[in-house]
Design an enzyme around this catalytic site. Structure first.
Site, PDB file in Angstrom:
ATOM      1  N   CYS A   1      34.040  10.548  24.367  1.00  0.00           N
ATOM      2  CA  CYS A   1      34.769  11.192  25.447  1.00  0.00           C
ATOM      3  C   CYS A   1      34.208  10.559  26.715  1.00  0.00           C
ATOM      4  CB  CYS A   1      34.490  12.694  25.438  1.00  0.00           C
ATOM      5  SG  CYS A   1      34.941  13.495  26.983  1.00  0.00           S
TER       6      CYS A   1
ATOM      7  N   CYS B   1      32.963  16.325  31.472  1.00  0.00           N
ATOM      8  CA  CYS B   1      33.212  17.097  30.252  1.00  0.00           C
ATOM      9  C   CYS B   1      32.136  18.175  30.118  1.00  0.00           C
ATOM     10  CB  CYS B   1      33.175  16.151  29.056  1.00  0.00           C
ATOM     11  SG  CYS B   1      33.093  17.007  27.478  1.00  0.00           S
TER      12      CYS B   1
ATOM     13  N   GLU C   1       0.490 -20.224  12.705  1.00  0.00           N
ATOM     14  CA  GLU C   1      -0.421 -21.124  11.984  1.00  0.00           C
ATOM     15  C   GLU C   1      -0.119 -21.121  10.484  1.00  0.00           C
ATOM     16  OE1 GLU C   1      -4.487 -20.874  14.683  1.00  0.00           O
ATOM     17  OE2 GLU C   1      -3.819 -19.095  13.609  1.00  0.00           O
ATOM     18  N   TYR C   2       0.171 -19.917   9.975  1.00  0.00           N
ATOM     19  CA  TYR C   2       0.513 -19.799   8.559  1.00  0.00           C
ATOM     20  C   TYR C   2       1.776 -20.615   8.267  1.00  0.00           C
ATOM     21  CZ  TYR C   2       1.647 -17.681   4.062  1.00  0.00           C
ATOM     22  OH  TYR C   2       1.942 -17.488   2.741  1.00  0.00           O
ATOM     23  N   ASP C   3       2.783 -20.442   9.140  1.00  0.00           N
ATOM     24  CA  ASP C   3       4.051 -21.156   8.941  1.00  0.00           C
ATOM     25  C   ASP C   3       3.868 -22.668   8.930  1.00  0.00           C
ATOM     26  OD1 ASP C   3       5.297 -18.769   8.827  1.00  0.00           O
ATOM     27  OD2 ASP C   3       6.095 -18.822  10.881  1.00  0.00           O
TER      28      ASP C   3
ATOM     29  N   CYS D   1      39.033  15.078  23.051  1.00  0.00           N
ATOM     30  CA  CYS D   1      37.721  15.709  23.081  1.00  0.00           C
ATOM     31  C   CYS D   1      37.849  17.206  22.790  1.00  0.00           C
ATOM     32  CB  CYS D   1      37.077  15.498  24.451  1.00  0.00           C
ATOM     33  SG  CYS D   1      35.548  16.430  24.641  1.00  0.00           S
TER      34      CYS D   1
ATOM     35  N   CYS E   1      36.999  19.056  26.247  1.00  0.00           N
ATOM     36  CA  CYS E   1      37.739  18.931  27.508  1.00  0.00           C
ATOM     37  C   CYS E   1      39.115  18.302  27.344  1.00  0.00           C
ATOM     38  CB  CYS E   1      36.920  18.135  28.519  1.00  0.00           C
ATOM     39  SG  CYS E   1      36.802  16.381  28.110  1.00  0.00           S
TER      40      CYS E   1
ATOM     41  N   SER F   1       6.930   6.901 -19.882  1.00  0.00           N
ATOM     42  CA  SER F   1       7.288   7.684 -18.710  1.00  0.00           C
ATOM     43  C   SER F   1       6.168   8.697 -18.465  1.00  0.00           C
ATOM     44  CB  SER F   1       8.618   8.362 -19.016  1.00  0.00           C
ATOM     45  OG  SER F   1       9.035   9.068 -17.907  1.00  0.00           O
ATOM     46  N   LEU F   2       6.371   9.638 -17.573  1.00  0.00           N
ATOM     47  CA  LEU F   2       5.349  10.660 -17.319  1.00  0.00           C
ATOM     48  C   LEU F   2       5.975  12.041 -17.455  1.00  0.00           C
ATOM     49  CD1 LEU F   2       3.598   9.327 -14.082  1.00  0.00           C
ATOM     50  CD2 LEU F   2       2.540   9.553 -16.329  1.00  0.00           C
TER      51      LEU F   2
ATOM     52  N   GLU G   1      -3.111   9.627  -7.652  1.00  0.00           N
ATOM     53  CA  GLU G   1      -2.449   8.506  -6.975  1.00  0.00           C
ATOM     54  C   GLU G   1      -1.106   8.985  -6.458  1.00  0.00           C
ATOM     55  OE1 GLU G   1      -2.032   5.455  -9.946  1.00  0.00           O
ATOM     56  OE2 GLU G   1      -4.123   5.625 -10.572  1.00  0.00           O
TER      57      GLU G   1
ATOM     58  N   LYS H   1       5.343  16.747  -9.100  1.00  0.00           N
ATOM     59  CA  LYS H   1       6.411  16.342  -8.176  1.00  0.00           C
ATOM     60  C   LYS H   1       6.390  17.186  -6.905  1.00  0.00           C
ATOM     61  CE  LYS H   1       9.428  13.770  -9.328  1.00  0.00           C
ATOM     62  NZ  LYS H   1      10.427  13.711 -10.397  1.00  0.00           N
TER      63      LYS H   1
ATOM     64  N   LYS I   1       2.708   9.145  -6.191  1.00  0.00           N
ATOM     65  CA  LYS I   1       3.755   8.689  -7.112  1.00  0.00           C
ATOM     66  C   LYS I   1       4.776   7.926  -6.278  1.00  0.00           C
ATOM     67  CE  LYS I   1       6.572  10.093 -11.005  1.00  0.00           C
ATOM     68  NZ  LYS I   1       7.797   9.395 -10.672  1.00  0.00           N
TER      69      LYS I   1
ATOM     70  N   ASP J   1       7.907   5.896  -5.134  1.00  0.00           N
ATOM     71  CA  ASP J   1       9.304   6.015  -5.538  1.00  0.00           C
ATOM     72  C   ASP J   1       9.985   4.660  -5.482  1.00  0.00           C
ATOM     73  OD1 ASP J   1      11.499   7.263  -6.459  1.00  0.00           O
ATOM     74  OD2 ASP J   1      12.000   8.293  -4.593  1.00  0.00           O
TER      75      ASP J   1
ATOM     76  N   ARG K   1      10.971  -2.311 -16.420  1.00  0.00           N
ATOM     77  CA  ARG K   1      10.592  -1.423 -17.505  1.00  0.00           C
ATOM     78  C   ARG K   1      11.669  -1.420 -18.595  1.00  0.00           C
ATOM     79  NH1 ARG K   1      11.665   4.091 -18.348  1.00  0.00           N
ATOM     80  NH2 ARG K   1      10.115   5.052 -19.713  1.00  0.00           N
TER      81      ARG K   1
ATOM     82  N   GLU L   1       4.276  -0.617  -9.106  1.00  0.00           N
ATOM     83  CA  GLU L   1       5.566  -0.208  -8.573  1.00  0.00           C
ATOM     84  C   GLU L   1       5.995  -1.157  -7.449  1.00  0.00           C
ATOM     85  OE1 GLU L   1       6.584   2.502 -10.202  1.00  0.00           O
ATOM     86  OE2 GLU L   1       8.084   3.518  -8.970  1.00  0.00           O
TER      87      GLU L   1
ATOM     88  N   ASP M   1       0.840 -15.858  12.619  1.00  0.00           N
ATOM     89  CA  ASP M   1       2.032 -16.173  11.832  1.00  0.00           C
ATOM     90  C   ASP M   1       2.407 -17.650  11.997  1.00  0.00           C
ATOM     91  OD1 ASP M   1       1.926 -13.528  11.417  1.00  0.00           O
ATOM     92  OD2 ASP M   1       3.918 -13.050  12.209  1.00  0.00           O
TER      93      ASP M   1
ATOM     94  N   TYR N   1      -0.907  -0.031 -10.462  1.00  0.00           N
ATOM     95  CA  TYR N   1      -1.504   1.251 -10.848  1.00  0.00           C
ATOM     96  C   TYR N   1      -2.075   1.313 -12.255  1.00  0.00           C
ATOM     97  CZ  TYR N   1       3.388   2.221 -12.248  1.00  0.00           C
ATOM     98  OH  TYR N   1       4.640   2.154 -12.763  1.00  0.00           O
TER      99      TYR N   1
HETATM  100  S1  IVH Z   1       1.334   5.531 -14.285  1.00  0.00           S
HETATM  101  C1  IVH Z   1       2.064   5.657 -18.702  1.00  0.00           C
HETATM  102  N1  IVH Z   1       1.035   5.676 -11.710  1.00  0.00           N
HETATM  103  O1  IVH Z   1       6.446   6.942 -12.343  1.00  0.00           O
HETATM  104  C2  IVH Z   1       1.800   5.938 -17.282  1.00  0.00           C
HETATM  105  N2  IVH Z   1       3.248   5.671 -12.582  1.00  0.00           N
HETATM  106  O2  IVH Z   1       7.653   8.843 -14.247  1.00  0.00           O
HETATM  107  C3  IVH Z   1       2.986   5.697 -16.434  1.00  0.00           C
HETATM  108  N3  IVH Z   1       5.001   5.749 -10.880  1.00  0.00           N
HETATM  109  O3  IVH Z   1       7.792   4.631 -14.580  1.00  0.00           O
HETATM  110  C4  IVH Z   1       2.759   5.066 -15.190  1.00  0.00           C
HETATM  111  N4  IVH Z   1       3.666   5.799  -9.141  1.00  0.00           N
HETATM  112  O4  IVH Z   1       7.502   3.897 -12.173  1.00  0.00           O
HETATM  113  C5  IVH Z   1       1.909   5.638 -12.720  1.00  0.00           C
HETATM  114  N5  IVH Z   1       0.646   5.780  -9.429  1.00  0.00           N
HETATM  115  C6  IVH Z   1       1.497   5.733 -10.440  1.00  0.00           C
HETATM  116  C7  IVH Z   1       2.887   5.752 -10.251  1.00  0.00           C
HETATM  117  C8  IVH Z   1       3.735   5.729 -11.343  1.00  0.00           C
HETATM  118  C9  IVH Z   1       4.911   5.775  -9.554  1.00  0.00           C
HETATM  119  C10 IVH Z   1       6.275   5.756 -11.623  1.00  0.00           C
HETATM  120  C11 IVH Z   1       6.416   4.646 -12.616  1.00  0.00           C
HETATM  121  C12 IVH Z   1       6.771   5.304 -13.918  1.00  0.00           C
HETATM  122  C13 IVH Z   1       7.224   6.640 -13.476  1.00  0.00           C
HETATM  123  C14 IVH Z   1       6.989   7.657 -14.552  1.00  0.00           C
END
Ligand code: IVH
Length: 668
Positions: free
Chosen positions: A429, A434, A35-37, A411, A414, A82-83, A114, A317, A116, A118, A137, A177, A33, A229
């Protein structure tokens, strides 16, 4: 001059990009670290002196810049969808059926799975290998421009890596993400608690809050991380499948999640889901499911998307770890060190497969900060083995029947008036006699962090204390089979098993025994330090505070607390009763650290043991072994035909030991 400066700047940027990639993405740094700094600082200074040479993709831009007035908007070239979700293996089966029908396909389908993540979906646009725009997004069509904020995320490449061949297309748009690791989240909230700021409910909110900072220097101070991803349009890299595409992105310098797997068919998908579910709570970032993608890009194209989500991917999920319920009552529990913790009794609710009836409210400050009241509807959370906690109140559900939570003044066990020590959030307490504290100390003594006695879990200790068989630690060792066998839930067998477990516990190691006492400020580390310093318990008892303070790693609080505990008449009485019951505390190998601070060099041939055995002996006693003569060497062990090292060492005044002399060190 300026040409030279320019070259140096280029070189520094190249090196810092490279080392940053190794450090943040590959987790395989070549530099320390420090050296990097140093390199980083040199670049900061050169750029400051030559503003004309500043470039948008310089690693120095990771520290954030002046605050913005507001966020610009960015239109996504291809909508960010979305998914769809499934919640079971059957749901997965239905997904596959739909895919087959759509494609009129019969054979096995290969998938990529993969985690998911969060966090927050972001899009990154690279032109000629440089990051030019980063956005949220948003509504999927238009997002917010958070380029400056995203540049502060250390694992997002500002420049793409190139191998021997220039590998990137003119324009590359990737998605991934951004998230805040659990540890970073914990520390951020601890800091906010101290500063009196509202806490973030979960790492995802914290990540969102961090990215939506107009002042990108605030973002830079948050340890955000990133996994890629997908791509907006996948053609540019000329890959055939998602797995291959992720491999190409990894080569360009993007972090790809290590738990991504190719799966041949549904059976493997299900197995991988189960595996991830197991791993989930041990990961240092939050995931809320698994994303399953049809691997072949050609099939993905044929499947296309609805207005909301692609037809070639689905999110499976995990069961929710959060749920809403109501607070029915609040109980105040007294812990081992006297801290009074408010605990909410909840209307029972199923979370992550388990019934939850109680949740910790932590302390009075947290009750105030979250504005919790009895009868409130609350969002609760349970993750892994962690005690369930209340995340927040669902204020919309209030109907006026809510009642304030009143912290007791005395307490509950006691009746001693409770106190708040300066600089602490905890309310305590302070009565060491006690009964509630005593019970918790007994539970701790017998439990996992103590002597770990089989058959003496929380419930049993409560029972034994309840019927009056145990009042203090020594009492455990006076238990008799006939006393136990008469108790509810006990039989001859379990009584006998407990007596045997107690027999095995009669020779605790000194460090384990000290820790088991549950003395305030004296945890595992302090206990080990003490056991290493003092040959036995009586040596520790004879030590005064100054001797304790002289031990590296022991501070005033621990020393004072030890002093008070060890010299109390109650402890003296416990000790003599323990001794009378045949409990013999074992010294931690007496001279374990006997050689600490000494540095050994071996020369010549040893007769009675090998070099390696000799080295192990030294190390086992805390000494060091080196292979060359230097100022640090304190002892030279000269075997047969020792040669010139011996003379040199003698000339430097280093102690010279024969093999016999060396072996004598280890005879006690
Ligand atoms: S693929 C069109 N891969 O999940 C395909 N999404 O519910 C959509 N997310 O908005 C994305 N891990 O924020 C993909 N390995 C992953 C993911 C992922 C998390 C989230 C992403 C997306 C949401 C959809």
């Amino acid at each position: 001059m300026s040409r030279q400066v320019e070259q140096r700047i280029q070189e520094l940027r190249r090196q810092l990009h490279d080392h940053g990639h190794r450090y943040y993405v590959l987790d395989a740094p070549l530099l320390s670290d420090g050296e990097y700094d140093l390199l980083f600082q040199e670049l900061v200074e050169l750029e400051a002196g030559h503003p004309e040479l500043i470039s948008e993709d310089s690693p120095t831009h990771r520290v954030g810049g002046a605050p913005l007035a507001g966020f610009e908007t960015v239109e996504h070239l291809v909508p960010m969808l979305s998914l769809d979700n499934v919640f079971s293996a059957e749901g997965m089966g239905e997904f596959e059926d739909k895919v087959r029908r759509y494609l009129r396909l019969e054979g096995e389908i290969s998938y990529v799975t993969e985690p998911k993540l969060d966090g927050l979906a972001v899009e990154l646009v690279y032109q000629q290998g440089r990051l030019v725009t980063g956005s949220t997004r948003g509504d999927g069509i238009v997002g917010e421009d958070i380029t400056l904020q995203l540049k502060t995320v250390a694992s997002i490449p500002l420049r793409l890596q190139s191998g021997p061949e220039p590998a990137w297309p003119e324009q590359l748009i990737v998605r991934g993400e951004v998230f805040l690791p659990k540890q970073g989240f914990k520390e951020l909230n601890e800091q906010r608690l101290e500063e009196g700021l509202p806490l973030f409910a979960n790492p995802r909110n914290a990540a969102a809050g961090s990215l939506r900072q107009l002042d990108s220097r605030v973002t830079a101070a948050r340890p955000l991380d990133f996994f890629v991803y997908s791509m907006s349009v996948s053609e540019p890299l000329g890959c055939g499948g998602q797995l291959e595409l992720l491999e190409s992105l990894a080569r360009l310098g993007f972090p790809v999640n290590p738990l991504v797997r190719g799966c041949a068919g549904l059976e493997q998908v299900v197995a991988q889901y189960e595996r991830l579910e197991q791993l989930r709570h041990g990961l240092d970032y939050e995931i809320d499911g698994m994303v399953i993608k049809v691997d072949r890009l050609e099939l993905q194209q044929r499947l296309g998307a609805t207005a909301r989500a692609p037809r070639w991917a689905v999110a499976w999920k995990f069961p929710a770890i959060q749920a809403t319920t109501t607070i029915e009552q609040v109980e105040f529990q007294v812990g081992r060190t006297g801290v009074v913790t408010p605990v909410a009794w909840l209307e029972p609710v199923l979370v992550d497969g388990a019934q939850v009836r109680r949740a910790t409210l932590h302390n009075q400050d947290e009750i105030g900060r979250k504005d919790l009241r009895i009868h409130d509807t609350v969002l609760i959370q349970r993750a892994g083995d962690v005690i369930p906690e209340v995340v927040k109140v669902v204020v919309e559900k209030r109907n006026g029947r809510e009642e304030a939570i009143v912290f007791p003044e005395r307490c509950p066990a006691c009746e001693t008036p409770l106190e708040q020590l300066e600089g602490e959030v905890a309310i305590r307490c302070l009565n060491v006699f006690c009964p509630a504290q005593k019970l918790q100390r007994l539970i701790y003594f017998a439990g996992k962090n103590g002597l770990d006695i089989d058959g003496l879990g929380k419930k049993s200790v409560e029972q034994l204390v309840g019927v009056g068989l145990v009042e203090e630690i020594a009492d455990f060792f006076y238990l008799e089979a006939k006393q136990l066998a008469g108790l509810e839930g006990w039989g001859e067998k379990s009584a006998q098993a407990l007596l045997e477990a107690l027999e095995r516990a009669r020779q605790p190691r000194l460090d384990i025994f000290i820790r088991a006492l549950g003395i305030r400020h004296v945890g595992e580390v302090t206990a080990s330090l003490l056991a290493a310093r003092f040959a036995d318990l009586s040596a520790l008892l004879a030590a005064d505070q100054q001797q304790l303070l002289d031990i590296e790693g022991i501070g005033f609080r621990a020393a004072a607390s030890l002093e008070q505990f060890l010299h109390s008449p109650e402890f003296a009485r416990s000790l003599s009763r323990l001794e009378a019951a045949g409990v013999a505390i074992q010294a931690v190998r007496q001279q374990q650290q006997a050689l600490s601070g000494r540095v050994f060099l071996f020369t010549g041939r040893l007769e009675q043991l090998s070099r390696n055995e000799a080295k192990e002996l030294v190390k086992a006693q805390g000494g060091q072994v080196v292979s060359g003569l230097s100022k640090r060497v304190t002892d030279l062990v000269a075997g047969d035909k020792a040669g010139s090292k011996r003379e040199k060492a003698a000339a430097q005044g280093i102690a010279i030991l024969s093999e016999e002399g060396f072996l004598e060190l280890f005879q006690s």
